[in-house]
Design an enzyme around this catalytic site. Structure first.
Site, short mmCIF file in Angstrom:
data_model
loop_
_atom_site.label_atom_id
_atom_site.label_comp_id
_atom_site.label_asym_id
_atom_site.label_seq_id
_atom_site.Cartn_x
_atom_site.Cartn_y
_atom_site.Cartn_z
N THR A 76 2.09 1.99 1.12
CA THR A 76 1.08 2.30 2.12
C THR A 76 -0.43 2.73 1.63
O THR A 76 -1.37 2.07 1.51
CB THR A 76 1.27 3.15 3.18
N VAL A 77 -0.36 3.77 1.10
CA VAL A 77 -1.54 4.11 0.20
C VAL A 77 -2.06 3.73 -0.84
O VAL A 77 -3.29 3.42 -1.05
CB VAL A 77 -1.32 5.88 0.07
N GLU A 119 -7.74 15.40 -2.93
CA GLU A 119 -8.23 15.52 -1.42
C GLU A 119 -7.45 14.62 -0.56
O GLU A 119 -7.43 15.15 0.61
CB GLU A 119 -9.71 14.55 -1.40
N ALA A 136 -20.75 6.03 -8.29
CA ALA A 136 -19.86 6.36 -9.43
C ALA A 136 -20.89 6.37 -10.68
O ALA A 136 -20.70 7.30 -11.59
CB ALA A 136 -18.66 5.95 -9.53
N ALA A 164 2.13 0.59 -11.26
CA ALA A 164 3.93 0.84 -11.51
C ALA A 164 4.35 0.70 -10.03
O ALA A 164 3.68 1.49 -9.32
CB ALA A 164 4.18 1.81 -12.10
N ARG A 166 8.03 0.13 -7.49
CA ARG A 166 9.43 -0.02 -7.71
C ARG A 166 9.80 -1.57 -7.63
O ARG A 166 10.73 -2.35 -8.07
CB ARG A 166 10.21 0.58 -6.51
N LYS A 199 0.42 21.68 3.22
CA LYS A 199 -0.81 21.51 3.34
C LYS A 199 -1.71 22.95 3.80
O LYS A 199 -2.58 23.10 3.11
CB LYS A 199 -1.22 20.77 4.61
N ILE A 223 -10.46 13.32 6.19
CA ILE A 223 -11.13 14.55 6.40
C ILE A 223 -11.56 15.21 5.17
O ILE A 223 -10.44 15.71 4.38
CB ILE A 223 -10.75 15.74 7.45
N VAL A 227 -4.51 16.71 1.95
CA VAL A 227 -4.66 17.47 3.16
C VAL A 227 -5.52 16.60 4.14
O VAL A 227 -6.69 16.51 3.94
CB VAL A 227 -5.21 18.79 3.08
N1 HSE Z 1 3.14 12.75 8.00
C1 HSE Z 1 2.04 13.19 7.83
C2 HSE Z 1 1.30 13.41 9.39
C3 HSE Z 1 0.88 12.18 7.28
O1 HSE Z 1 2.09 13.16 10.29
O2 HSE Z 1 0.35 14.03 9.52
C4 HSE Z 1 0.83 12.47 5.99
O3 HSE Z 1 0.56 13.59 5.59
#
Ligand code: HSE
Length: 445
Positions: free
Chosen positions: A18-19, A134, A38, A48, A50, A210, A141, A137
């Site tokens: 996803t990220v 960044e 930049a 890389a 899976r 976090k 934000i 957390v």
């Molecule tokens: N699982 C986390 C949440 C998202 O529900 O906020 C990723 O940090």
């Protein structure tokens, strides 16, 4: 040579989930805007994954796709490694190897940093490379940037945040619909708001990762996840959300870290907060963080705490920072944990028994003479002052003819160890009929 003549900086991406796919997409979509910021292009040249075939379909033919992530961290052309695969074992080995190879690292891995951050940052410091995080957390934000740079004039007093979207969604639904935790969790899983295995979210572990990172950069202490107090939302009842509301409060899962005379508080637990605070109105899967500092006063930050492009936003901001600063003298860069490594503090993290806070108590009691007096007598004996009380008519709680009722007490601040003693005494009263519910309360004033 002008910055626009510089060759693209080469990035290796570990993980195309996803990220990772969001990072690739946003970097491609906004490449010109990002290059102007930049000073040179940022190019993911190797990934890389899976599932190599799936990754290839996402990143296209111009990018080298490999199955072995060590090929990426060991590749001589790669200058920055982006770790968005998660986990604390293989991810740690890869990050440490990348650092050993003199590569900068961008990671969104809060568990890795909360647990192994001190080792990771020490290695990066020794190698003169950056580890940027960044995305670890409250993704959308820029809270790391705010605490580490924007508020660097301040002595930070506390940070309190809704830093887990899954649990905030569940709590919002429980309040809106008057449903108990288990029912809402199932619904959240069905809708895809909660993961199939939601343990880390609902038990507060994700928020504690976090909060641990925030405590380190707020106060210049090492990351100390093992010292964090962690309590999730699994035992919350709809009745408590409703009683809290009648008293002017909402219940949120907060990550709290606070500087006190005796040490640092670091805790995650359900918390009553006044409904009039902005933070109490952060609903659904959104995140919100309040910071109290001496000069700026209270500042507040709001945004999505999860999501593909929302996390990519943070990851790419880090890539831009690293691209701008990688040629700078390491000593001129923003320190990983906000304070210079030789100026870190050894202020201890307090145990939960030493924490000072106020409380919501719900006692299911026999509805007869003297019960209230015996309960309040125990609190008075412990020096705990009552702030407000609510007693339901017995038949409102148990139906007509009921002989038991709920007694709700809000207290003023006291040290937790004292409250634990008082709770044990109250629980031993024959007129207290069920386990007492205790939820902590913060005024956030
Ligand atoms: N699982 C986390 C949440 C998202 O529900 O906020 C990723 O940090």
């Amino acid at each position: 040579m002008t910055s626009t003549n510089l060759k693209p900086i080469k990035v290796g991406l570990l993980g195309v989930g996803t990220v990772g796919s969001g990072t690739f997409r946003v970097l491609e979509r906004n490449q010109e805007e990002i290059r102007r910021r930049a000073g040179r292009s940022i190019e993911i040249s190797m990934v890389a994954a899976r599932n190599v075939e799936r990754a290839r379909s996402i990143v296209g033919g111009g990018v080298t796709v490999v199955g072995d992530p060590f090929e990426v961290v060991n590749h001589p052309d790669i200058e920055i490694v982006v770790e968005v695969m998660g986990g604390t074992t293989l991810a740690k080995d890869l990050v440490m190897q990348a650092i050993a190879n003199g590569k900068h690292v961008v990671t969104a891995n809060k568990a890795l940093l909360a647990i192994h951050g001190n080792e990771v940052f020490a290695a990066a410091q020794a190698q003169g490379v950056m580890v940027a995080f960044e995305g670890a957390v409250a993704v959308s934000i820029p809270i790391i940037k705010a605490l580490r740079e924007g508020l660097s004039a301040n002595r930070i007093e506390w940070v309190a945040g809704i830093i887990n979207g899954t649990t905030n969604f569940i709590l919002s639904e429980m309040r809106d619909k008057g449903l108990d935790f288990g029912v809402v969790l199932k619904e959240a899983q069905r809708l895809g708001y909660a993961e199939a295995d939601p343990t880390f979210d609902i038990e507060g572990v994700d928020a504690a990762h976090k909060a641990t990172i925030l405590s380190a950069i707020a106060f210049g202490i090492p990351v100390q996840f093992d010292k964090a107090y962690v309590e999730g939302i699994v035992h919350l009842a709809a009745a408590d959300i409703s009683y809290a509301y009648q008293l002017g409060y909402r219940i949120k899962l907060l990550g709290i870290t606070k500087r006190t005379q005796h040490g640092i508080e670091l805790r995650v637990h359900p918390t009553l907060i006044p409904v009039k605070r902005l933070l109490a109105n952060v609903e659904g899967s959104m995140n919100g963080i309040m910071v109290k500092s001496d000069a700026a006063g209270i500042t507040m930050y709001y945004g999505a705490g999860a999501g593909s492009e929302q996390t990519a936003s943070a990851v790419i901001a880090d890539l831009v920072d690293v691209t701008r600063l990688h040629t700078a003298d390491a000593a001129q860069r923003v320190p990983h944990l906000a304070f210079q490594p030789d100026s870190m503090s050894d202020t201890p993290v307090l145990s939960m028994g030493e924490v000072v806070t106020s409380y919501y108590l719900r006692l299911n009691v026999a509805d007869k003479a003297g019960v209230l007096a015996s309960v309040t007598g125990i609190l008075a004996g412990a020096g705990i002052s009552i702030d407000a009380m609510l007693q339901r008519e017995a038949d409102e709680v148990g139906g007509e003819g009921a002989t038991q009722t709920d007694l709700i007490i809000l207290t003023h601040d006291c040290v937790e160890a004292k409250m634990n003693d008082a709770l044990a005494q109250m629980q031993a009263l024959p007129t207290v009929l069920s386990p007492i519910t205790r939820i902590r309360k913060e005024e956030l004033a």
